[in-house]
Design an enzyme around this catalytic site. Structure first.
Site: not given
Ligand code: UD1
Length: 417
Positions: A22, A92, A116, A121-123, A125, A305
């Site tokens: 996935k 997301r 969630c 889980r901010p974006v 970055q 995961d």
């Molecule tokens: C992806 C996976 C998810 C997995 C996660 C961690 C997909 C679709 N999903 O989620 O199954 O659990 O990786 O291995 O591939 N963060 C920030 N700012 C940002 C981005 C992230 O603060 O801009 C933080 C998140 O809140 C979290 C950490 O960084 O605490 C890691 O998150 P991230 O690797 O981005 O997870 P996803 O890519 O959403």
């Protein structure tokens, strides 16, 4: 709403096939936005999240053809670079359209994902990286509105933490940018590598995927390609855990131990035998597992995961395990549900201490997120009597034919309304 009824106590024994990943399929489907030529993907799992993304891409003007695990996307008529709230809130990963849209049409309007069940889980970055590449980003009425005049420019990017979809978004954006982009502190997850392989097949110039420094040399355009999605390492690990917990012996095909070293290591520590074949894995478990402590961290360390599944197996193992979650701040929601089955778990911040008990007892439990649900199912498979798992729509998002595959392995499970 569907529930899963499990009659616990059956030892898993048999063979089943692991589906495509996935978390590789989602970014790779979005990569099709980067080209005006058709991209064909095989081994695409049939999951709710994939259906949601295909619907979203369809609304953007992408022509989608689907035949079982084969999907062809033609983004030549892409005309609506919008990801509405109704879709992003259910998945997301919709944020993965942002990078490709910016690269291809220089504009995107994508709903902010919001929180969630497993944390904020901010974006930020993703946005910081695009801004460094010349994008103007505004957040208005809950939507990210990003634009760039004259196309993205290559840049040196550094993310504050390792982010998987952040790395993927920026890597896709950089493919059509002018000049070179370097992503430092990049995620090394195998799904990032699978995406890079597909992009390279489409004509992108990328090196270093799988390391923490990825270099992308922007090109004028990407062409069509055909790509097979890698096997799902989390689905693989989940079935291995299910077999391990029940003292079972199973063979999984369509997958391999490549990419799941950290998980295999822990299953060996727990007392399992694992045979690795080229495209298959065989696991044989002892009558009772030994407790194994884990600490989640970015790849190649132990995956977050797989945390819930290992909490479940530790619930019935011999001894005490310490589980540390370092990726998400609120990812122990399954612990209270496991306690309803009789598990002994103590939570302190991001640490759970699990002391194995001789037996769990079936009960009604509630799934809270995708992987938490997998943990509850594993516990239900070993519990005495019946366990009813509510809200299994979470599982439909990420496990293809879960009930069918568990039945193939000898579990007594059925879906009830
Ligand atoms: C992806 C996976 C998810 C997995 C996660 C961690 C997909 C679709 N999903 O989620 O199954 O659990 O990786 O291995 O591939 N963060 C920030 N700012 C940002 C981005 C992230 O603060 O801009 C933080 C998140 O809140 C979290 C950490 O960084 O605490 C890691 O998150 P991230 O690797 O981005 O997870 P996803 O890519 O959403």
């Amino acid at each position: 709403m569907d529930k899963l009824l499990i009659h616990g106590g059956a030892r898993l024994d048999g063979e089943t096939t692991v589906s495509g990943a996935k978390n590789a399929a989602l970014p790779i489907l979005c990569a099709a936005l980067l080209s005006a030529e058709p991209v064909t993907l095989t081994n695409v799992p049939q999951l709710q999240d994939i259906a949601t993304l295909l619907r979203l891409l369809g609304q953007m003007g992408v022509a989608v053809e689907r035949d079982a695990d084969r999907v062809t996307l033609d983004a030549s008529k892409l005309d609506n670079p919008l990801a509405p709230y109704e879709m992003v809130k259910t998945m997301r990963a919709s944020i993965l359209v942002l990078g490709p849209l910016m690269a291809r049409v220089g504009e995107a309007r994508v709903s902010l994902p919001g929180g969630c069940a497993i944390g904020a889980r901010p974006v930020d970055q993703h946005l910081k990286g695009l801004q460094a590449m010349g994008a103007k980003v505004a957040v208005e009425h809950g939507y990210i509105h990003a634009t760039v005049a004259g196309g993205l420019r290559g840049a040196r990017l550094f993310t504050d933490m390792v982010t998987v979809t952040g790395t993927e978004n920026l890597m896709m954006a950089a493919c059509l940018a002018k000049g070179e982009t370097v992503i430092e502190n990049a995620a090394r997850e195998p799904e990032v590598v699978d995406l890079a392989n597909c992009l390279v097949a489409m004509g992108a110039r990328i090196s270093g995927a799988g390391t923490d420094v990825i270099r992308i040399h922007g090109v004028e355009r990407l062409h069509g390609a055909e790509h097979r999605i890698m096997p799902d390492r989390i689905e693989t690990g989940t079935y291995l855990c299910a077999a391990a917990a029940t003292g079972g012996s199973i063979r999984l095909t369509g997958t391999s131990t490549a990419y799941i070293d950290a998980v295999v290591d822990k299953l060996l520590d727990a007392g399992c035998d694992i045979d690795s074949e080229r495209d298959a894995i065989r696991l044989t478990a002892p009558a009772r597992l030994s407790a194994v402590s884990i600490r989640t961290a970015p790849y190649p360390a132990f995956p977050t995961d797989m945390q819930a599944q290992f909490m479940a197996i530790n619930c019935v193992a011999e001894g005490t395990a310490v589980i540390r979650e370092t990726i998400f701040e609120n990812r122990f929601m399954h612990a209270v549900e496991l306690q309803r089955l009789g598990a002994e778990i103590r939570i302190d911040g991001n640490t759970a201490v699990v002391t194995g008990v001789d037996r769990l007892e079936g009960a009604s439990v509630m799934a809270t997120d995708l992987r938490a649900s997998a943990g509850l199912i594993i516990a239900g498979l070993v519990a005495d009597g019946e366990t009813l798992v509510d809200r299994i729509y979470h599982l439909d998002r990420g496990y293809e034919k879960l009930g069918e595959k568990l039945s193939q392995l000898g579990a007594r499970v059925s879906r009830v309304r």
